[in-house]
Design a protein around this motif. Sequence first.
Motif, PDB file in Angstrom:
ATOM      1  N   PRO A   1      -8.534  -0.035  -3.652  1.00 27.67           N
ATOM      2  CA  PRO A   1      -7.902   1.243  -3.987  1.00 27.67           C
ATOM      3  C   PRO A   1      -8.867   2.412  -4.086  1.00 27.67           C
ATOM      4  O   PRO A   1      -8.473   3.561  -3.821  1.00 27.67           O
ATOM      5  CB  PRO A   1      -7.220   0.972  -5.334  1.00 27.67           C
ATOM      6  CG  PRO A   1      -7.846  -0.271  -5.861  1.00 27.67           C
ATOM      7  CD  PRO A   1      -8.262  -1.059  -4.676  1.00 27.67           C
TER       8      PRO A   1
ATOM      9  N   GLY B   1      -5.129   6.305  -4.405  1.00 18.31           N
ATOM     10  CA  GLY B   1      -5.987   5.219  -4.851  1.00 18.31           C
ATOM     11  C   GLY B   1      -6.151   5.117  -6.359  1.00 18.31           C
ATOM     12  O   GLY B   1      -6.105   4.014  -6.912  1.00 18.31           O
TER      13      GLY B   1
ATOM     14  N   GLU C   1      -1.583   2.153   6.906  1.00 17.72           N
ATOM     15  CA  GLU C   1      -2.897   2.443   7.473  1.00 17.72           C
ATOM     16  C   GLU C   1      -3.013   1.840   8.872  1.00 17.72           C
ATOM     17  O   GLU C   1      -3.606   2.430   9.772  1.00 17.72           O
ATOM     18  CB  GLU C   1      -3.990   1.922   6.543  1.00 17.72           C
ATOM     19  CG  GLU C   1      -3.960   2.617   5.172  1.00 17.72           C
ATOM     20  CD  GLU C   1      -4.971   2.049   4.194  1.00 17.72           C
ATOM     21  OE1 GLU C   1      -6.088   1.680   4.635  1.00 17.72           O
ATOM     22  OE2 GLU C   1      -4.654   1.987   2.992  1.00 17.72           O
TER      23      GLU C   1
ATOM     24  N   PRO D   1       0.831  -1.204   0.000  1.00 16.44           N
ATOM     25  CA  PRO D   1       0.000   0.000   0.000  1.00 16.44           C
ATOM     26  C   PRO D   1       0.866   1.256   0.000  1.00 16.44           C
ATOM     27  O   PRO D   1       2.023   1.231   0.416  1.00 16.44           O
ATOM     28  CB  PRO D   1      -0.809  -0.118   1.298  1.00 16.44           C
ATOM     29  CG  PRO D   1      -0.772  -1.579   1.643  1.00 16.44           C
ATOM     30  CD  PRO D   1       0.558  -2.063   1.163  1.00 16.44           C
TER      31      PRO D   1
ATOM     32  N   ALA E   1      -8.829   3.878  -0.671  1.00 14.75           N
ATOM     33  CA  ALA E   1      -7.541   4.088  -0.007  1.00 14.75           C
ATOM     34  C   ALA E   1      -7.410   5.551   0.404  1.00 14.75           C
ATOM     35  O   ALA E   1      -7.961   6.447  -0.247  1.00 14.75           O
ATOM     36  CB  ALA E   1      -6.410   3.707  -0.947  1.00 14.75           C
TER      37      ALA E   1
ATOM     38  N   HIS F   1      -3.323  -2.274  -3.400  1.00 13.98           N
ATOM     39  CA  HIS F   1      -4.315  -2.150  -2.327  1.00 13.98           C
ATOM     40  C   HIS F   1      -5.493  -3.055  -2.649  1.00 13.98           C
ATOM     41  O   HIS F   1      -5.844  -3.233  -3.818  1.00 13.98           O
ATOM     42  CB  HIS F   1      -4.773  -0.690  -2.232  1.00 13.98           C
ATOM     43  CG  HIS F   1      -5.406  -0.318  -0.931  1.00 13.98           C
ATOM     44  ND1 HIS F   1      -6.697  -0.669  -0.605  1.00 13.98           N
ATOM     45  CD2 HIS F   1      -4.928   0.400   0.116  1.00 13.98           C
ATOM     46  CE1 HIS F   1      -6.985  -0.181   0.594  1.00 13.98           C
ATOM     47  NE2 HIS F   1      -5.930   0.464   1.059  1.00 13.98           N
TER      48      HIS F   1
END
Length: 274
Positions: free
Chosen positions: A243, A250, A29, A25, A246, A240
């Motif tokens: 995405p 993204g 996160e 990613p 995200a 991801h």
Amino acid sequence: MKPKTVHVGSIPIGLEHPFTLIAGPDLIESEEHLISHAERIAEICAQAGVGYIVKCSYYKANRTSGKSYRGPGIEKGLDILAAVKSKLGLPVLSDVHCSEEVEQAAKVLDVIQIPAFLCRQTDFIQTAAKSGKPLHIKKGQFLAPWDMQHVVKKAEDAGNTQLLLVERGATFGYNNLVSDMRSLPIMAETGYPVIFDGTHSVQLPGGQGESSGGQREFVPILTRAAAATGACSGFFMEIHDDPDNAPCDGPNMLNLADLPKLLKELTAIKAAIA
């Protein structure tokens, strides 16, 4: 010049070896989120016969807007990356943004990434080089591929010959990038492995006003073209599982579900031109 091999742990990176994927990613996160992605990507890479280095940023200095999510910061971020190394046994890479961060980051990172906008910062390049860690140096969007020889010389003068050079597109007017595949063999003339950044190459910088846009549908097309040059030793991709939701980047991130097919295609291209 004879092509060099750069070693990251047990992974050899170079034209004479299988492709290496540097992926994860865009930003950390959470520890659980990163580990789940790294585990799945590692499985896919093992099935494809591709080496794998976990990529995730602990902090982003370069954002279109000050409102954008920038990550957990260096302290917490490095703790999470250290946990990924410990739990999964995989090498980790993250971008470092200034000389003052290098010593702390080098205690955890297996590879230090030099962001594209900082590839001309001499003191920073040399401080990172002196850490002894392999450097993943992104060619600036404003830089000609033959100008990377000067970046290489700065790192070599600081005693580091474990260098990976990265093509990530060139500025093409406003809010747009274009990938010139000639850049890969030109940078490969330095002797160092060249990595193609398949996801930032489809970015539309600042293209959404307060954030960057992107065209992820072109990631497979550009990465296949890069593989076909015969000058590419690996790929960098931000990946991801969702995405569209995200926190950043993204629009240009590859969906995790699309990775197995793409790696199969890339390895087939490498075998076909061998």
